[in-house]
Design a protein around this motif. Structure first.
Motif, PDB file in Angstrom:
ATOM      1  N   UNK A  25       0.838  -1.206   0.000  1.00 56.92           N
ATOM      2  CA  UNK A  25       0.000   0.000   0.000  1.00 56.92           C
ATOM      3  C   UNK A  25       0.863   1.242   0.000  1.00 56.92           C
ATOM      4  N   UNK A  26       0.349   2.274  -0.636  1.00 58.91           N
ATOM      5  CA  UNK A  26       1.007   3.574  -0.554  1.00 58.91           C
ATOM      6  C   UNK A  26      -0.053   4.639  -0.291  1.00 58.91           C
ATOM      7  N   UNK A  27       0.362   5.648   0.430  1.00 57.93           N
ATOM      8  CA  UNK A  27      -0.531   6.770   0.727  1.00 57.93           C
ATOM      9  C   UNK A  27       0.058   8.020   0.084  1.00 57.93           C
ATOM     10  N   UNK A  28      -0.765   8.738  -0.648  1.00 58.60           N
ATOM     11  CA  UNK A  28      -0.313   9.972  -1.295  1.00 58.60           C
ATOM     12  C   UNK A  28      -1.023  11.154  -0.668  1.00 58.60           C
ATOM     13  N   UNK A  29      -0.293  12.247  -0.548  1.00 53.88           N
ATOM     14  CA  UNK A  29      -0.894  13.461   0.004  1.00 53.88           C
ATOM     15  C   UNK A  29      -0.359  14.662  -0.763  1.00 53.88           C
ATOM     16  N   UNK A  30      -1.273  15.416  -1.343  1.00 49.77           N
ATOM     17  CA  UNK A  30      -0.904  16.639  -2.044  1.00 49.77           C
ATOM     18  C   UNK A  30      -0.892  17.769  -1.020  1.00 49.77           C
ATOM     19  N   UNK A  31       0.278  18.299  -0.733  1.00 51.64           N
ATOM     20  CA  UNK A  31       0.401  19.357   0.278  1.00 51.64           C
ATOM     21  C   UNK A  31       0.329  20.753  -0.324  1.00 51.64           C
ATOM     22  N   UNK A  38       1.155  13.443 -10.502  1.00 52.36           N
ATOM     23  CA  UNK A  38       2.038  12.478  -9.829  1.00 52.36           C
ATOM     24  C   UNK A  38       2.576  11.473 -10.824  1.00 52.36           C
ATOM     25  N   UNK A  40       4.548   7.928 -10.135  1.00 51.95           N
ATOM     26  CA  UNK A  40       5.061   7.112  -9.040  1.00 51.95           C
ATOM     27  C   UNK A  40       5.262   5.661  -9.465  1.00 51.95           C
ATOM     28  N   UNK A  51       7.769  11.967  -6.408  1.00 51.60           N
ATOM     29  CA  UNK A  51       7.302  11.739  -5.043  1.00 51.60           C
ATOM     30  C   UNK A  51       8.300  12.312  -4.039  1.00 51.60           C
ATOM     31  N   UNK A  52       7.769  12.926  -3.018  1.00 51.28           N
ATOM     32  CA  UNK A  52       8.545  13.416  -1.880  1.00 51.28           C
ATOM     33  C   UNK A  52       9.594  14.467  -2.252  1.00 51.28           C
TER      34      UNK A  52
ATOM     35  N   UNK B  14       7.400  17.830   1.679  1.00 50.23           N
ATOM     36  CA  UNK B  14       7.348  17.546   0.246  1.00 50.23           C
ATOM     37  C   UNK B  14       6.027  18.014  -0.339  1.00 50.23           C
ATOM     38  N   UNK B  16       4.445  16.592  -2.879  1.00 50.32           N
ATOM     39  CA  UNK B  16       3.629  15.395  -3.051  1.00 50.32           C
ATOM     40  C   UNK B  16       4.234  14.313  -2.153  1.00 50.32           C
ATOM     41  N   UNK B  17       3.545  14.067  -1.060  1.00 49.79           N
ATOM     42  CA  UNK B  17       4.067  13.128  -0.067  1.00 49.79           C
ATOM     43  C   UNK B  17       3.611  11.714  -0.433  1.00 49.79           C
ATOM     44  N   UNK B  19       4.032   7.760   0.966  1.00 50.02           N
ATOM     45  CA  UNK B  19       4.570   6.969   2.076  1.00 50.02           C
ATOM     46  C   UNK B  19       3.904   5.605   2.101  1.00 50.02           C
ATOM     47  N   UNK B  25       8.583   3.917   0.848  1.00 48.08           N
ATOM     48  CA  UNK B  25       8.276   4.003  -0.590  1.00 48.08           C
ATOM     49  C   UNK B  25       9.511   3.638  -1.411  1.00 48.08           C
ATOM     50  N   UNK B 104      -0.954  10.351 -12.631  1.00 51.57           N
ATOM     51  CA  UNK B 104      -2.323  10.862 -12.486  1.00 51.57           C
ATOM     52  C   UNK B 104      -2.290  12.194 -11.737  1.00 51.57           C
ATOM     53  N   UNK B 110      -5.479  16.873  -1.145  1.00 51.92           N
ATOM     54  CA  UNK B 110      -6.147  15.573  -1.061  1.00 51.92           C
ATOM     55  C   UNK B 110      -5.185  14.500  -0.587  1.00 51.92           C
ATOM     56  N   UNK B 112      -4.899  10.186  -0.454  1.00 51.35           N
ATOM     57  CA  UNK B 112      -5.475   8.979  -1.051  1.00 51.35           C
ATOM     58  C   UNK B 112      -4.584   7.775  -0.763  1.00 51.35           C
ATOM     59  N   UNK B 114      -3.587   3.792  -2.135  1.00 51.59           N
ATOM     60  CA  UNK B 114      -3.625   2.702  -3.107  1.00 51.59           C
ATOM     61  C   UNK B 114      -3.174   1.421  -2.418  1.00 51.59           C
TER      62      UNK B 114
END
Lengths: 252, 152
Positions: A25-31, A38, A40, A51-52, B14, B16-17, B19, B25, B104, B110, B112, B114
Motif C-alpha cells: 500500500x502507498x498513501x499519497x498526500x498533495x500538500x 504524480x 510514481x 514523489x517526496x 514535500x 507530493x508526499x 509513504x 516508498x 495521475x 487531497x 489517497x 492505493x
C-alpha cells in the motif's frame, strides 16, 4: 480491532477481493493548493518520479505568444556545475505544448496551472527556459575565391571540425552546417581562415557574441565586416534561433 | 527571444508526499529491481469522488522497448456512499517491474491510498502455462536417479 474500526472497515469496503494474500500500500498526500501531476512506482532510475520532492521549479509564461516551434531548457544533475541544454519541438503552440515538450525530456514530471509551468525535483536542477522564435538556428558558409589566391576556411562547432576547404580551394563552395549537425542554443561556432581574404559574418540580429578584440563588449552589429590579418578567426555563441552566415572572399 | 528564469522554492515538507506503512516508498521501488509484480486487484481510497474518478495512466514498456499507456478508471457505483473501490485487473497487463509507472492528477490538499494485490510474475510463467515443462517431466521420470546413485 475496535468495533468502531470494524464498522469503518466495513463501510469503506464495498466488495472484498477474492484473494488478499500479497499486497503493498502507498498513501499519497498533495500538500499544495493546486493540482499536482504524480508519477510514481517506477524504478529508482525513473527520472520522472516526483514523489517526496521538496524543491519546485516554476516558470511564469504570462504574455507568451507561442509563436515558436521549439523550446530549450537548461538542466543539470544536482552537484553539476554546468547546465546542459535540450532543444525540444513544440507539437502544439500553447502551454500544453510546452509541458508536453518538457515531459518528452524524460526528466521530471511537468504540468501547468494557469500560465505557470512547474515541476518538483530533488535530483535535477533546471535553469532558464527559452522559447524560441522561429525554429532552429541555421549556420552557413560561403567561400568565393575570385582571385584564386588560395587559403583555407574551417568551420568548427563546439570545437569539432565540420568543414574544411580542400588543400586546393575551389573557386566557389558553400554549405549549411545544419546538414552535418543540429545547432542548439549555447553551441559555439568558430570560423577560421588562413587566407588574405576578407570575410563577412552576418546574423539575423545584432548581439552575436564574439571574441574579436575589436569588439571587447562581445557583440557586433550586423552585418559584421572585417579583414583580419592571417589567420583570422570568429568565435561566437549561438544565442538565438537566427541565421548566421559567413561570406568569405579574396576580392575584398 | 523570450527567456524565462525559474522561480525555485524549497519546502520543508514535500509537495507530493508518498509513504507506506510497513516499508518505505523507496524500499518498494527498490524491490522492483529483482521482482515483477503482476497486479490482480487494486484498492483505491480517496477523500472525494472527484479524485477517485480521475484517469490513472499506467505506463509500461514491452519487450521491444515500445511504450504503451493504459488508462485505468475507478468508476464508483451511483448509489455508493463510500469513497473506496476495488478494481480487479489482469496481472499480465498491469504490473510493476521497474519499467512501468503510474501517472495521475492529485487534487489540492487531497490524501489517497492505493493498495495493490499482486502475484510475483516471471517470464517463465508464460512457458509453463503454454507448454510442457520439460524439467518437471525429467524429474517425474527420475531421470537423474542413476547420477545421484553414482555420486553417492
Amino acid at each position: 480491532m475496535s468495533n468502531v474500526n470494524k464498522i469503518l472497515k466495513l463501510l469503506t469496503t464495498p466488495s472484498l477481493p477474492v484473494n488478499q494474500d500479497d499486497s503493498f500500500s502507498i498513501v499519497l498526500k498533495n500538500n499544495t493548493s493546486s493540482v499536482v501531476k504524480a508519477n510514481i512506482l517506477g524504478a529508482t532510475t525513473n527520472l520522472k518520479d516526483n514523489a517526496n520532492s521538496t524543491i519546485s521549479f516554476t516558470y511564469n509564461l504570462s504574455g507568451e505568444t507561442y509563436s515558436s516551434t521549439f523550446i530549450t531548457i537548461e538542466y543539470r544533475v544536482v552537484g553539476a556545475s554546468v547546465y546542459q541544454t535540450a532543444t525540444l519541438p513544440l507539437q502544439q503552440q500553447n502551454i500544453q505544448g510546452v509541458v508536453d515538450a518538457l515531459n518528452a525530456l524524460g526528466i521530471g514530471t511537468w504540468f501547468y496551472s494557469g500560465n505557470i509551468v512547474k515541476t518538483y525535483n530533488n535530483k535535477y536542477q533546471f535553469g532558464n527556459l527559452f522559447v524560441s522564435v522561429s525554429g532552429i538556428a541555421t549556420v552557413s558558409y560561403e567561400w568565393n575565391s575570385e582571385n584564386m589566391v588560395g587559403g583555407q576556411l574551417t568551420v568548427l562547432v563546439n570545437g569539432f571540425t565540420f568543414y574544411t576547404n580542400p588543400a586546393t580551394p575551389p573557386f566557389f563552395d558553400a554549405g549549411l552546417i545544419n546538414d552535418f549537425t543540429a545547432i542548439n542554443l549555447g553551441d559555439t561556432i568558430d570560423f577560421q581562415g588562413s587566407t588574405p581574404a576578407g570575410a563577412i559574418v552576418t546574423s539575423g540580429t545584432a548581439g552575436v557574441s564574439t571574441n574579436d578584440p575589436a569588439y571587447p563588449d562581445g557583440t557586433f552589429a550586423q552585418p559584421y565586416t572585417n579583414s583580419l590579418s592571417v589567420p583570422y578567426s570568429f568565435n561566437f555563441t549561438i544565442n538565438g534561433f537566427y541565421t548566421y552566415s559567413l561570406f568569405c572572399t579574396d576580392a575584398l | 527571444m523570450p527567456t524565462y528564469a525559474p522561480t525555485i522554492t524549497t519546502n520543508s515538507t514535500s509537495f507530493l508526499e508518498v509513504s507506506s506503512s510497513n516499508v518505505s516508498y523507496e524500499e518498494i521501488k527498490n524491490s522492483f529491481a529483482n521482482n515483477a509484480y503482476g497486479i490482480k486487484e487494486m484498492y483505491l481510497l480517496t477523500e472525494t469522488f472527484m479524485q477517485m474518478q480521475q484517469s490513472y495512466g499506467f505506463q509500461k514498456f514491452d519487450s521491444n522497448g515500445d511504450q504503451g499507456v493504459e488508462t485505468l478508471i475507478f468508476p464508483p457505483d451511483p448509489y455508493q456512499k463510500q469513497k473506496a473501490i476495488y478494481k480487479p485487473s489482469n496481472k499480465e497487463e498491469i504490473f510493476f517491474n521497474g519499467r512501468s509507472s503510474l501517472s495521475f492528477d492529485v487534487m489540492p490538499y487531497q490524501q489517497m491510498k492505493f493498495t495493490f494485490y499482486y502475484d510475483r510474475v516471471n517470464t517463465s510463467d508464460y512457458l509453463n502455462e503454454n507448454g510442457i515443462n520439460n524439467f518437471e517431466l525429467i524429474q517425474e521420470w527420475d531421470f537423474f536417479a542413476p547420477y545421484k546413485d553414482l555420486l553417492q
